[in-house]
Design a protein around this motif. Structure first.
Motif, short mmCIF file in Angstrom:
data_model
loop_
_atom_site.label_atom_id
_atom_site.label_comp_id
_atom_site.label_asym_id
_atom_site.label_seq_id
_atom_site.Cartn_x
_atom_site.Cartn_y
_atom_site.Cartn_z
N GLY A 11 0.80 -1.22 0.00
CA GLY A 11 0.00 0.00 0.00
C GLY A 11 0.83 1.27 0.00
N ALA A 13 1.68 3.58 2.20
CA ALA A 13 1.05 4.77 2.79
C ALA A 13 2.07 5.71 3.42
CB ALA A 13 0.02 4.34 3.83
N GLN A 14 3.26 5.23 3.75
CA GLN A 14 4.25 6.05 4.45
C GLN A 14 5.30 6.67 3.53
OE1 GLN A 14 3.79 6.65 7.75
NE2 GLN A 14 1.94 5.44 7.47
N PRO A 24 -0.61 12.69 -2.98
CA PRO A 24 0.26 11.53 -2.77
C PRO A 24 0.47 10.75 -4.07
CG PRO A 24 -1.68 11.43 -1.34
CD PRO A 24 -1.84 12.61 -2.23
N GLN A 26 0.78 7.60 -6.66
CA GLN A 26 0.21 6.27 -6.82
C GLN A 26 1.38 5.31 -6.97
OE1 GLN A 26 -2.36 6.27 -10.24
NE2 GLN A 26 -3.79 7.75 -9.35
N GLU A 55 9.20 0.50 3.92
CA GLU A 55 8.01 -0.05 3.27
C GLU A 55 8.30 -1.06 2.16
OE1 GLU A 55 4.36 1.40 3.05
OE2 GLU A 55 4.76 3.41 3.75
#
Length: 173
Positions: A11, A13-14, A24, A26, A55
């Motif tokens: 994902g 996210a960070q 943000p 993709q 990540e």
């Protein structure tokens, strides 16, 4: 970005991009390949650093690729100046987790309350930071614990630290 092992799609996210962008990115994973799609506009003649933290992990053993960064430029060259330091709290034992070191161009009317940083980096557990790939120039430096993640000091529960004098950053800084 091509890796030599298959990677997980977590994902992402960070993922942090410095200087900040309006939306943000993709992130897509396909086997050993990670693709970033950035929504324009990007600033012209600007070096961007994409920090993945921990990540990126291999598919089989989930081993993280710690502090992996990807650097690119919208201009003809990549800026190469850097700065390192430590943010020290005025109150002993103050929790600095989630705090960032931020640089703002030193110019009239620019403030941590109304201007997003030009560059930033997360502090480690000891309050230390390094910001790489900076364009030479004069900057104001701050520590910011940003509760709403908008890169501004604009909430009563946010923390800020500052240096009284602007700093000059050159290739030899």
């Amino acid at each position: 970005i091509q890796f030599d092992e298959f990677i997980q799609d977590n994902g992402f996210a960070q993922v942090l991009i410095s200087p900040p962008i309006s939306k943000p990115p993709q992130v897509r994973v396909s086997g050993k390949k990670l693709t970033l799609k950035l929504t324009p506009p990007l600033q012209p003649n600007t070096t961007y650093t994409v920090n993945f933290g921990s990540e990126i992990k291999d598919l089989n053993e989930s081993n993280p690729l710690e502090n992996f960064t990807y650097v690119f430029s919208t201009g003809q060259f990549i800026d190469s100046a850097a700065i390192s330091g430590v943010v020290k709290p005025a109150i002993q034992d103050l929790d600095l987790s989630g705090m960032m070191a931020v640089l703002l161009k030193d110019s009239e009317g620019v403030s941590i309350t109304n201007t997003k940083p030009t560059y930033f980096a997360k502090l480690n557990s000891a309050g230390a930071f390094t910001i790489n790939n900076i364009r030479q120039g004069r900057y104001n430096i701050f520590g910011l614990k940003d509760q709403n993640m908008n890169y501004l000091y604009d909430q009563p529960n946010e923390l800020v630290a500052f240096n009284k004098q602007a700093i000059e950053i050159s290739d030899s800084a």
